[in-house]
Design an enzyme around this catalytic site. Structure first.
Site, short mmCIF file in Angstrom:
data_model
loop_
_atom_site.label_atom_id
_atom_site.label_comp_id
_atom_site.label_asym_id
_atom_site.label_seq_id
_atom_site.Cartn_x
_atom_site.Cartn_y
_atom_site.Cartn_z
N LYS A 83 -5.99 -22.14 15.95
CA LYS A 83 -7.06 -21.87 17.05
C LYS A 83 -7.68 -20.59 17.05
O LYS A 83 -7.47 -19.78 16.13
CB LYS A 83 -5.72 -21.69 18.37
N SER A 86 -9.66 -30.19 18.19
CA SER A 86 -9.55 -29.09 18.87
C SER A 86 -10.33 -27.68 18.99
O SER A 86 -10.42 -27.15 19.94
CB SER A 86 -7.83 -28.74 19.25
#
EC number: 3.4.21.89
Length: 531
Positions: free
Chosen positions: A298, A175
């Site tokens: 993230k 990701s």
């Protein structure tokens, strides 16, 4: 917990009152905060300045343990279990030593031990006397005890460093490619964004939330401390990478290769056979406290108070185009109109992992679905100018994204999303039916209110209201792999109390997370900050 520490200190001071008297010192010295530790150090053979280290967080735990052990040893208590009692139950053990008439203070242990070692050194050329001293050595420890003490110290030292300073993490998914690759091992600073004090206190050291092979949680949910965060060394800025606890990770179903939340199940977003196994009760639900939820990493795209929107893949913050990470990735259809096969031999060297190869790879295929950044696109075009690279239409993601309100937000997809307002502490918003889906979980779950909606009206803790003031800050997190990242577009805001720390350094890296594929030597000791 504060009362626990206060009571423990009072009991310790009372026990020092009695033990100081037995050691020939005035008992009142044991009752004076700070001064009692100076006297304690003197009684075991330490310099008074040794007590200064008790002012240093984390270090003071080990200094205290050393003083406790040395005090017991100064009373001739040299066994392993004596040391354990002194460290774990000092107030009660010291009270016993101070009041038990049979136990006598033998003087500071450390000078005696140094003197004995000096005798051993001086007689090293006198074999008979040296052997006698070795055989009668009262301070000698067995090999098993030496190893046991070393292991216990190492485990607890590592546990405290992990809990309060730096923790190691590994990147399990793509990701954040190519800024952070699958198989990257990171050091993460916990004090940088403000050290979050432990809440779950009964746990297996060095494990986050699962015990390997036993398939069970590694902690007890109770006792539990209240949330407390110390002052941050720096604030979170736009595009900073952040480690945080997965916001929907409070109730999860755990499978060997991934975890699904109960909210995934309710939304019908878990594919078979996992959904079938959950529906038939084959996989039990596990509840987790906040600090034991899974860790995610993230990039922080939106800060508290920001207005965020995505238009044609470009993120806009407060109406202005935001800076894009260097290795931003999207999903593309790659094909050669001539029908010639596309050579995938160098994909691994280019950073196109197996996880990025979604369709048609291998066997000289002329059409593939790949996840690429701009540099990888350029290398593909350089390989054959006839190759066509087309963006994938993401309209299929409509109706699957946060806040799951198709009536008001049903046209949003991964590439065209928003606008949304990111909650900021102290800001008051109007509660409206057309936007309440955005903040329902914030008000009811993250901020601990009883939130109800009845007949078009809103009730917070039983009181009807049309306004709400946020109690904490929130962030909007997204992966650099924009089409293959479960992030805020899927589960919403990240509360400030879920923030864990700041990635600092990649200290080791395996190619695609596999030792068999080799080591990414060029990534070792690379910064894990903004890229």
């Amino acid at each position: 917990m504060i009362w626990f520490f206060v009571l423990s200190y009072v009991l310790l001071s009372v026990s020092l009152y009695f033990i100081f008297q037995k050691c020939g010192e005035a008992g009142w010295k044991g009752l004076v905060p700070g001064y009692n530790f100076l006297v304690w150090g003197k009684l075991v053979g330490r310099k008074p300045t040794h007590a200064i280290f008790l002012l240093l967080p984390i270090v003071n735990i080990f200094i205290y343990a050393g003083l406790a052990v040395d005090m017991a040893r100064s009373f001739g208590k040299l066994k392993f279990y004596h040391s354990a009692l002194a460290v774990l139950f000092a107030p009660f053990y010291f009270l016993y030593l101070g009041t038990n008439k049979q136990d006598k203070y033998e003087g500071p242990i450390l000078p005696k031990e140094r003197e004995y070692r000096q005798k051993l050194h001086d007689t090293r050329n006198q074999e008979r006397q040296h052997k006698k001293l070795l055989a009668e050595n009262p301070y000698k420890k067995s090999g098993i005890r030496e190893w046991a003490e070393a292991i216990i110290f190492a485990v607890f030292a590592a546990a405290f460093i992990r809990m309060f300073l730096i923790e190691a993490y590994v990147i399990p998914t793509s990701s954040m490619e190519g800024s952070m690759l699958v198989g990257d091992f990171l050091f993460v600073s916990k004090p940088s964004y403000g050290l979050r004090m432990p809440q779950t206190v009964a746990m297996v050291p060095l494990l986050h939330n699962r015990i390997p092979m036993l398939n069970t949680e590694s902690y007890l949910e109770k006792p539990k401390l209240k949330y407390k965060r110390l002052r941050a060394f720096e604030g979170i800025d736009h595009n900073d990478p952040v480690v945080f606890n997965y916001p929907e990770g409070d109730s999860v179903f755990i499978f060997p290769k991934r975890t699904w939340s109960i909210y995934d199940s309710r939304r019908g977003s878990i594919p078979p056979p996992f959904s079938t196994m959950i529906g038939t009760g084959q996989v039990p639900m596990v509840t987790r406290p906040m600090d034991k939820m899974d860790h995610y990493i993230k990039r922080c795209i939106g800060l508290p108070g920001d207005s965020l929107q995505i238009r044609n893949r470009q993120v806009f913050i407060n109406g202005k185009a935001g800076a894009n990470p260097r290795f931003l990735q999207y999903m593309y259809q790659v094909y050669n109109p001539s029908g010639a096969g596309i050579n995938s031999q160098d994909f691994s060297d280019w950073g196109i992992s197996e996880e990025d190869q979604l369709q048609g790879v291998g066997g000289g295929s002329a059409s593939m679905m790949l996840i690429l950044n701009n540099e990888q696109k350029s290398k593909l075009k350089a390989m054959d100018k006839n190759i066509v690279i087309e963006p994938i239409d993401m309209s299929r993601t409509q109706n699957r994204l946060f806040p799951y309100d198709t009536a008001h937000f049903g046209t949003w997809d991964l590439d065209n999303y928003g606008p949304i307002y990111i909650p900021k502490k102290g800001v008051t918003i109007n509660l409206k039916p057309e936007s309440i889906a955005m903040y329902r979980r914030v008000i009811g779950k993250y901020e601990g209110n009883q939130f109800e909606e009845r007949n078009g009206k809103f009730y917070v803790n039983g009181k009807e209201t049309t306004r709400y003031t946020f109690k904490q800050n929130y962030y909007w997190m997204m992966g650099d792999n924009r089409h293959n990242s479960e992030d805020s577009r899927y589960w919403g805001f990240v509360p400030e109390d879920h923030v864990v720390g700041k990635p600092l350094l990649i200290w080791f890296s395996l190619k695609e997370g596999s030792l068999a594929k080799g080591i990414n030597w060029r990534r070792i000791f690379m910064s894990a900050g903004n890229r």
